[in-house]
Design an enzyme around this catalytic site. Sequence first.
Site, mmCIF file in Angstrom:
data_model
loop_
_atom_site.group_PDB
_atom_site.id
_atom_site.type_symbol
_atom_site.label_atom_id
_atom_site.label_comp_id
_atom_site.label_asym_id
_atom_site.label_seq_id
_atom_site.Cartn_x
_atom_site.Cartn_y
_atom_site.Cartn_z
ATOM 1 N N PHE A 196 52.876 82.218 51.859
ATOM 2 C CA PHE A 196 53.146 80.949 52.107
ATOM 3 C C PHE A 196 54.033 80.132 51.102
ATOM 4 C CE2 PHE A 196 50.608 77.602 54.331
ATOM 5 C CZ PHE A 196 50.229 78.169 55.332
ATOM 6 N N ARG A 239 51.440 69.340 46.754
ATOM 7 C CA ARG A 239 50.550 70.282 46.727
ATOM 8 C C ARG A 239 51.391 71.501 47.475
ATOM 9 N NH1 ARG A 239 47.447 71.892 51.856
ATOM 10 N NH2 ARG A 239 48.717 70.748 53.275
HETATM 11 C C1 LIG Z 1 47.728 69.978 60.964
HETATM 12 C C2 LIG Z 1 47.164 70.381 59.768
HETATM 13 C C3 LIG Z 1 47.176 71.290 59.390
HETATM 14 C C4 LIG Z 1 46.710 71.759 58.028
HETATM 15 N N1 LIG Z 1 46.504 73.198 57.607
HETATM 16 C C5 LIG Z 1 46.481 73.493 56.424
HETATM 17 C C6 LIG Z 1 46.290 74.920 55.897
HETATM 18 O O1 LIG Z 1 46.650 75.764 56.726
HETATM 19 N N2 LIG Z 1 45.838 75.189 54.751
HETATM 20 C C7 LIG Z 1 45.343 74.238 53.950
HETATM 21 O O2 LIG Z 1 44.863 74.603 52.898
HETATM 22 N N3 LIG Z 1 45.628 73.035 54.356
HETATM 23 C C8 LIG Z 1 45.864 72.606 55.414
HETATM 24 N N4 LIG Z 1 45.819 71.292 55.823
HETATM 25 C C9 LIG Z 1 45.346 70.263 54.938
HETATM 26 C C10 LIG Z 1 43.799 70.388 54.947
HETATM 27 O O3 LIG Z 1 43.368 70.736 56.226
HETATM 28 C C11 LIG Z 1 42.915 69.150 54.947
HETATM 29 O O4 LIG Z 1 43.332 68.479 53.538
HETATM 30 C C12 LIG Z 1 41.378 69.269 54.682
HETATM 31 O O5 LIG Z 1 41.033 69.827 55.921
HETATM 32 C C13 LIG Z 1 40.756 68.111 54.567
HETATM 33 O O6 LIG Z 1 39.457 68.043 54.667
HETATM 34 P P1 LIG Z 1 38.393 67.040 54.229
HETATM 35 O O7 LIG Z 1 37.065 67.707 54.239
HETATM 36 O O8 LIG Z 1 38.833 66.505 52.936
HETATM 37 O O9 LIG Z 1 38.457 65.835 55.340
HETATM 38 P P2 LIG Z 1 38.577 65.980 56.812
HETATM 39 O O10 LIG Z 1 38.289 67.252 57.522
HETATM 40 O O11 LIG Z 1 39.760 64.795 57.258
HETATM 41 O O12 LIG Z 1 37.190 65.135 57.243
HETATM 42 C C14 LIG Z 1 36.781 63.651 56.833
HETATM 43 C C15 LIG Z 1 35.709 63.280 57.562
HETATM 44 O O13 LIG Z 1 35.337 62.175 57.074
HETATM 45 C C16 LIG Z 1 34.678 61.424 57.860
HETATM 46 N N5 LIG Z 1 35.055 59.829 57.695
HETATM 47 C C17 LIG Z 1 35.966 59.432 57.499
HETATM 48 N N6 LIG Z 1 36.080 57.830 57.404
HETATM 49 C C18 LIG Z 1 34.713 57.872 57.678
HETATM 50 C C19 LIG Z 1 34.037 56.699 57.654
HETATM 51 N N7 LIG Z 1 34.478 55.360 57.521
HETATM 52 N N8 LIG Z 1 32.611 56.765 57.910
HETATM 53 C C20 LIG Z 1 32.057 57.929 58.243
HETATM 54 N N9 LIG Z 1 32.754 59.045 58.157
HETATM 55 C C21 LIG Z 1 33.696 58.939 57.908
HETATM 56 C C22 LIG Z 1 35.276 62.014 59.221
HETATM 57 O O14 LIG Z 1 34.263 61.494 60.346
HETATM 58 C C23 LIG Z 1 35.380 63.330 58.833
HETATM 59 O O15 LIG Z 1 34.105 64.006 59.218
HETATM 60 C C24 LIG Z 1 46.372 70.992 56.979
HETATM 61 C C25 LIG Z 1 46.393 69.631 57.625
HETATM 62 C C26 LIG Z 1 46.721 69.216 58.611
HETATM 63 C C27 LIG Z 1 46.837 67.606 59.134
#
Ligand SMILES: Cc1cc2nc3c(=O)[nH]c(=O)nc-3n(C[C@H](O)[C@H](O)[C@H](O)COP(=O)(O)OP(=O)(O)OC[C@H]3O[C@@H](n4cnc5c(N)ncnc54)[C@H](O)[C@@H]3O)c2cc1C
Lengths: 568, 244
Positions: free
Chosen positions: A118, A381
């Site tokens: 990566f 990052r």
């Molecule tokens: C297309 C893509 C590919 C990626 N690939 C990689 C990878 O290969 N490797 C890597 O390390 N990272 C990768 N990333 C980054 C990584 O996926 C994300 O940073 C990570 O998944 C974020 O997870 P999280 O749990 O913080 O938030 P999220 O998975 O975004 O979850 C947010 C949660 O908050 C909830 N929420 C938001 N607002 C509210 C509200 N007002 N009220 C109630 N609930 C709410 C939503 O319902 C959801 O459940 C990628 C990102 C993208 C966009």
Amino acid sequence: MEEITQHDLLIIGGGAAGLRAAIAAAEVNPDLKIGIVSKVYPTRSHTVSAEGGLAAAIKDYDSLDQHAYDTIKGSDFLADQDAVEYFVQHAKEEIMQMEHWGCPWSREKDGTLAVRAFGGMSVKRTIFAADKTGFYMIHTLFERTLKHENIKRYDEWYATKITTDQHGVTGVIAMQMKTGKLHAFSAKAIIVCTGGAGRMYRFTTNGGIKTGDGMYLAYVAGASLKDMEFIQFHPTALARNGVLITEAARGEGGYLINKDGERFLKNYLPEKMELGPRDMISRAIMSEIRAGRGFKSPYGNYIHLDLRHLGDQLIKEKLPLVREIAMEFAGIDPAKEPIPVTPAQHYTMGGIDVNLDMETSVPGLYAAGETNCISINGANRLGSNSLTDCLVFGKVAGEKAAQEISKKTSKTTAQMKTALEDEEKNIARLLEQKGSESVPAIRMTMEETMDQNAGIYRDQKALEDGLNTLLELQQKLQHVQLKDKSKIFNTELINCLELKSMLTLGEATIRCAMARKESRGSHTRSDFPDRDDKNFMIHHVVTKKDNAMSLTNAPVTITRWQPEVRKY
Amino acid sequence: MAKKVSLKIRRYNPETQKSHLEEFEIPEKKGMTVLDAVNHIKDTQDSTLAHRWSCRMGICGSCGTIINGKPALMCQTFCETDKGSITVEPLRNFPVIKDLIVDTDNAMEHFRTAMPYTDIINRHASLDKEMIQTPEQRKKIEQSSQCIKCMLCYSACPVVGHNPNFIGPAAAALAYRYLEDSHDEIPNERMDSLTQKNGVWQCSFIGECSVVCPKKVDPAIALQRLKTMGVLHVTKALLTKRKK
Ligand SMILES: Cc1cc2nc3c(=O)[nH]c(=O)nc-3n(C[C@H](O)[C@H](O)[C@H](O)COP(=O)(O)OP(=O)(O)OC[C@H]3O[C@@H](n4cnc5c(N)ncnc54)[C@H](O)[C@@H]3O)c2cc1C
Ligand code: FES
């Protein structure tokens, strides 16, 4: 349902970070009453679209120090090194934990875990599950939560407020979308896991729900935001619509090619070529396009990601989603044709300021996942660190919150009643309000402004103009009129609340970007092209003071790695 | 003048409890998906239109609807204008909440019946070393682990239509996925759960679930195998009981 529902721990967000936190808390204490409030079913969270993989030093040839150094260098030395050290030390056990829970990681022939290259990682250390890593992870985590009877889910509930009193958090106000009714939840601790804010931008790899709500809620509740100027642009999104083509495509050996058929990175990153870090590759692509060496199309200029030499077999086995996306959305078989790609907004490095326990400055308020800023990412990052970040620090947040809760007695909830009534009035006012502005129009102007004025390249003038536009849009939002007056699943109302979050976070992004008069990591100022360690080895901290944004500095923690010139 | 695309969208107003098809026309754009079209309508013509979406890349499972009569993901279906107008309706077999949004809460609960986890007690095995899983073992769960819980199969299944308490195709496929996992430790408990009244027996092998699955999970095959496993499981359980 009762007017005020009691929980010990409330988690806002059901992505990887939120679910990991919930399981950790449930394992610490099976008697805790844990609630997960999520605006979508957890498996719809944007974690599901993560493709490439997650990093951990698990192989004999690798070391914790090497993973730490790569991360810190990738961050352009703005990461807090104590956090990075904790992160790399606990990465491996989280991979193994997920494996025990049945997450189907991809394997080598002998059945051991497979790893891939990566960008910015000096050795192969990215564990993966085909190129659907986030998908497998979120489903494994979600399914695991079903085992714990003390985890109660509130799916499709939108959190509108974090309530506090002089001692810290008291609870959350949230709207059940299918009824439109607001409820109050009391809690002794709250973990915000709401993901990033990529939807401030038009051209983004982020799903429609990534609107930064939690950052806004925490900010309003008195917590600080940190390093908001640092926005990651991923080099390879599908030119037509911004859907991500994972870095794993280059990790597996893909080439970036300009209009003249050249692997142009030889002029920018001759040693690393396609495996350089994202900020540098995105800038290189923009330079090529600006120099007229991109391909032209109705949806903008692009370059080619060429996978043809990898062969059909490897693509099918290791990059099935890339294949599916290219075929489904661009009508291209990557084994036969190059894929048109261009950089797009991808990740918010900044977020809610937390300490090593994931706690904010508001007692009892924690944050984990993309929404927080510890910071292990600093100014840039490294790809595949975030999914690991969600696991390692989601667990920390869950455990710490659970331990703290055990020491607390239940809180009075009289004050929550008032908070609920206030919030009901706010929403009712918004629904009834008359005015000349519309939610989609304001949103589209915001997206355009962020793309144009706070994108890969920035300068003082563009940032000032951008800030003025956002401030105007904030005013306009006061005069918005919703057409949908109904309570039940009012998506226009939800979009309006999301827009309010994003306009505030956009302002924070631009204010921080204006203050940082240097170029570092993802933040490139055309008017200040060099890194300036003398003045800017600092974090920017944004806090709400008398209804305005106040910007201060905080030191960067350095343990063992002194800043050096970042060359690859 | 640019070419137009016509969409007929089924609207449902929960307050009046009335539904009707409403026609919208938007400018045609090359490579436009049904989701792009519906979003365009919401942004420019009618902001009251309600639908679910997020990833727009066929992986989050939010945007399932009935498109021209068939369950499909909006973000993975292109607007084929040569076939006349496109009709978009809410998924069948679920109560409609508003417009294209249906209530899947009850169906989501069926995943519990699948007991989709590898163990019941918290294991404290060492996390220092990986557990081996050979590529052959992993291959066994390759197909059944692709489910994105989009609920298209519940919408296509006639048995779910009659009995919403039937665990349904996706939950069965999920159970099968864990049963075939080399790390699984609770096959008996899971089989107990699956062979209850509303469990796998209800399936009548019509196979529509596999036809509509956007990820080619093939829940029909999973159900067929689960039934065979179920017969063995129940017989074994009876024999053990008798011995006691
Ligand atoms: C297309 C893509 C590919 C990626 N690939 C990689 C990878 O290969 N490797 C890597 O390390 N990272 C990768 N990333 C980054 C990584 O996926 C994300 O940073 C990570 O998944 C974020 O997870 P999280 O749990 O913080 O938030 P999220 O998975 O975004 O979850 C947010 C949660 O908050 C909830 N929420 C938001 N607002 C509210 C509200 N007002 N009220 C109630 N609930 C709410 C939503 O319902 C959801 O459940 C990628 C990102 C993208 C966009
Ligand atoms: S929007 Fe995610 S599957 Fe269609």
